[in-house]
Design a protein around this motif. Structure first.
Motif, PDB file in Angstrom:
ATOM      1  N   LEU A  16     -13.588  -3.022  -7.861  1.00 56.83           N
ATOM      2  CA  LEU A  16     -12.772  -1.853  -7.542  1.00 56.83           C
ATOM      3  C   LEU A  16     -12.691  -0.918  -8.746  1.00 56.83           C
ATOM      4  O   LEU A  16     -12.792   0.311  -8.604  1.00 56.83           O
ATOM      5  N   ILE A  37      -5.585   2.348  -1.253  1.00 56.78           N
ATOM      6  CA  ILE A  37      -6.163   1.007  -1.306  1.00 56.78           C
ATOM      7  C   ILE A  37      -5.275   0.087  -0.469  1.00 56.78           C
ATOM      8  O   ILE A  37      -4.059   0.061  -0.661  1.00 56.78           O
ATOM      9  N   TYR A  63      -9.334  -3.464  -0.096  1.00 58.33           N
ATOM     10  CA  TYR A  63      -9.421  -4.591  -1.036  1.00 58.33           C
ATOM     11  C   TYR A  63      -9.435  -5.897  -0.249  1.00 58.33           C
ATOM     12  O   TYR A  63     -10.152  -6.833  -0.580  1.00 58.33           O
TER      13      TYR A  63
END
Length: 570
Positions: A232, A246, A316
């Motif tokens: 990330l 996110i 994520y």
């Protein structure tokens, strides 16, 4: 279909035009005429399709100046943010109907202020089920003349445990009313509510759920377990979105990832349901103003938040429901703009889930490589070159030009000075770039010719081990495919398993302190001495090897867990 074609009053049409709306969305075109007729409606529609206008315009059209002294309409929403957003949109639509006074009631805010609004002419109420019920019990909210009730994001309200509150509210309002329900999904609990509380409802369903993601470019990266945050980090630096959301699946992960990104210098903030209202408001204000360009959130916290201009969405964690994937990535690519979504995967299981999401949304989700530190540095150098070339076109003083001409008299000195100045710029431009890279996960198994070695697991027949328990635990902990592992030999007190040599350290790290069939295991490389198997050597030699193997260390990022017989059956 144009809004001007609707049978709406001039004040509403003027407000819609002033907001820049001309063409109706599909849900608006199909729903508004039915609601104007007074019909009960069930709308199956995703976030970002214009639902608020679909139910609020008919409500506002039917409200008259004589309705100033009582609440005519109630909209129930799952979260405070959605309630505030819906109320604000309704105010904009009602700007030329001064007698309409919307009020938002939700938990975490001043009860006294809400009571003041309700007692001073609020005739349209938007709120969360719990706070609406509080006002009903206090008799500060009276719904005896209610004409319309809307259940917005009904599936989410049920997921949050509001079913009993919703039914209590529905039982306290007049039976002769218009009941409108919007939901992204239609589980049995929703259908039960519609059957019990709606009168001959019309089902409106947007045909293609995937249409809302057509304008969004979708990508995924596959990384080894424990390296998602690094991936990330590299993606954010490479793509440089002006604003990004996110998504994580748990509140704990939101907090941990927010801390991790802030420690790495990113302006990130987290949002989840355990935060107090003041904190949530501060977080959203900081994100909307651009002070914080990265918002990390759970699905529930982000449901209904309307943030314009989000450049990119990062998953994520993959969502547990495919519909949530559409909701998440729909945060970008709104209002006819293009957007980008990135998914970070670890392990074979998540790659399979990604393919299922791709089939469900009928969208192509392309695999890309995680950017490397060398690529990031090259991009930074290129940007700096463009900046310096642009700088050369700016006006300079006579003093600066005179000094430049003097320096150019000695070409070698001028070249050295320029190189030194460029170096200063490059050092500044690259000082915060990471030096690490994320390795690619190994996908080749023993059948593809990869070299294998054996690992030793301190559990065997006496611990009631079986091959399926061993293999299941390895697959679960590492995320590697089952056929990546080779022969499994189970002895009385230990087990050996063939693993790819390139994955040895990773398997050893991840499996430390895992449980197999209820037994906590220690895993290390299997070795042979003088033709005797590792399991037959003396106790002293075993301890020596164990001390050496402990140098591998314990991977704090690896998941801990258990894989027992009960799980295997499930």
């Amino acid at each position: 279909m144009q809004f001007q074609e609707l049978n709406l009053s001039k004040p509403l049409l003027d407000a819609v035009a002033q907001l820049g709306f001309t063409e109706m969305t599909e849900i608006q075109e199909k729903t508004i005429p039915l609601l104007l007729e007074g019909r009960d409606v069930i709308g199956k529609s995703n976030t970002g399709t214009g639902k608020t206008a679909a139910f609020s315009l008919p409500i506002l059209e039917q409200m008259e100046p004589s309705d100033c002294d009582h609440v005519c309409a109630l909209i129930l929403c799952p979260t405070r943010e959605l309630a505030m957003q819906a109320c604000e949109e309704i105010r904009k639509f009602a700007r030329f109907k001064k007698y309409i006074r919307p009020a938002a009631v939700y938990g975490g805010a001043s009860m006294d202020r809400q009571i003041h609004q309700l007692k001073n002419g609020a005739n349209l109420v938007v709120g969360t089920p719990g706070r609406v019920l509080d006002h009903l019990r206090r008799r500060t909210l009276k719904l005896d003349q209610l004409k319309t009730i809307v259940l917005d994001e009904a599936d989410e309200m049920l997921n949050m445990g509001f079913r009993e509150d919703i039914e209590t509210v529905l039982e306290q309002i007049p039976q002769k009313r218009q009941t409108v329900l919007f939901s992204a999904t239609m589980p049995p609990a929703i259908l039960a509510i519609t059957k019990q509380y709606q009168n001959d409802p019309v089902m409106i369903q947007i045909k293609s759920a995937h249409r809302t993601v057509d304008a969004i470019a979708q990508y995924y990266v596959s990384v080894p377990m424990g390296r998602k945050t690094d991936a990330l980090h590299l993606l954010l630096l490479a793509k440089q979105p002006n604003s990004a959301m996110i998504f994580c699946n748990t509140k704990k992960m939101v907090d941990e990832l927010t801390d991790a990104l802030c420690m790495r210098g990113f302006p990130a903030v987290g949002l989840h349901g355990d935060m107090k209202q003041l904190q949530r408001t501060q977080v959203m204000n900081g994100f909307k103003s651009g002070k914080n360009t990265i918002l990390i959130a759970t699905d529930v916290a982000a449901r209904g938040i309307d943030v314009k201009g989000v450049d990119a969405v990062f998953n994520y964690d993959l969502p547990q429901d495919h519909e949530y994937y559409i909701h998440r990535i729909g945060r970008t690519g709104r209002a006819g703009k293009t957007g980008t979504a990135y998914n970070i995967l670890s392990g074979r299981k998540q790659e399979i889930e990604m393919r299922e999401i791709s089939r469900y949304t009928k969208a192509e989700i392309t695999e890309i490589a995680v950017p490397t530190s060398r690529e990031l540095r090259a991009a930074a150098v290129e940007r700096e070159q463009e900046r310096l070339l642009a700088l050369s076109a700016t006006a300079v003083s006579e003093e600066a030009m005179m000094l430049t001409n003097i320096l150019l008299e000695n070409a070698e000195s001028a070249k050295g000075i320029l190189a030194a100045m460029v170096q200063q710029h490059l050092t500044e431009a690259t000082k915060n770039l990471p030096t690490f890279d994320v390795p690619k996960p190994i996908r080749k198994g023993r059948h593809a010719g990869a070299k294998t070695v054996r690992v030793h697991i301190n559990a065997g027949r006496r611990d009631r081990m079986a091959p399926n328990f061993i293999l299941g635990a390895l697959v679960e902990a590492t995320g590697m495919a089952g056929n990546t592992f080779g022969k499994i030999d189970i002895h009385d007190q230990f087990t050996t398993v063939e693993v790819p040599e390139t994955e040895l350290d990773f398997v050893v790290d991840v499996m430390q302190h895992e449980k197999i069939n209820g037994k906590k295991v220690v895993v290390r490389r299997y070795e042979e001495y003088g033709g005797k198997r590792d399991g037959g050597r003396s106790k002293g030699r075993q301890q020596s090897v164990q001390r050496r193997s402990s140098r591998h260390g314990y991977n704090q990022n690896a998941r801990s867990g258990s894989y027992n017989r009960k799980r295997q059956k499930g």
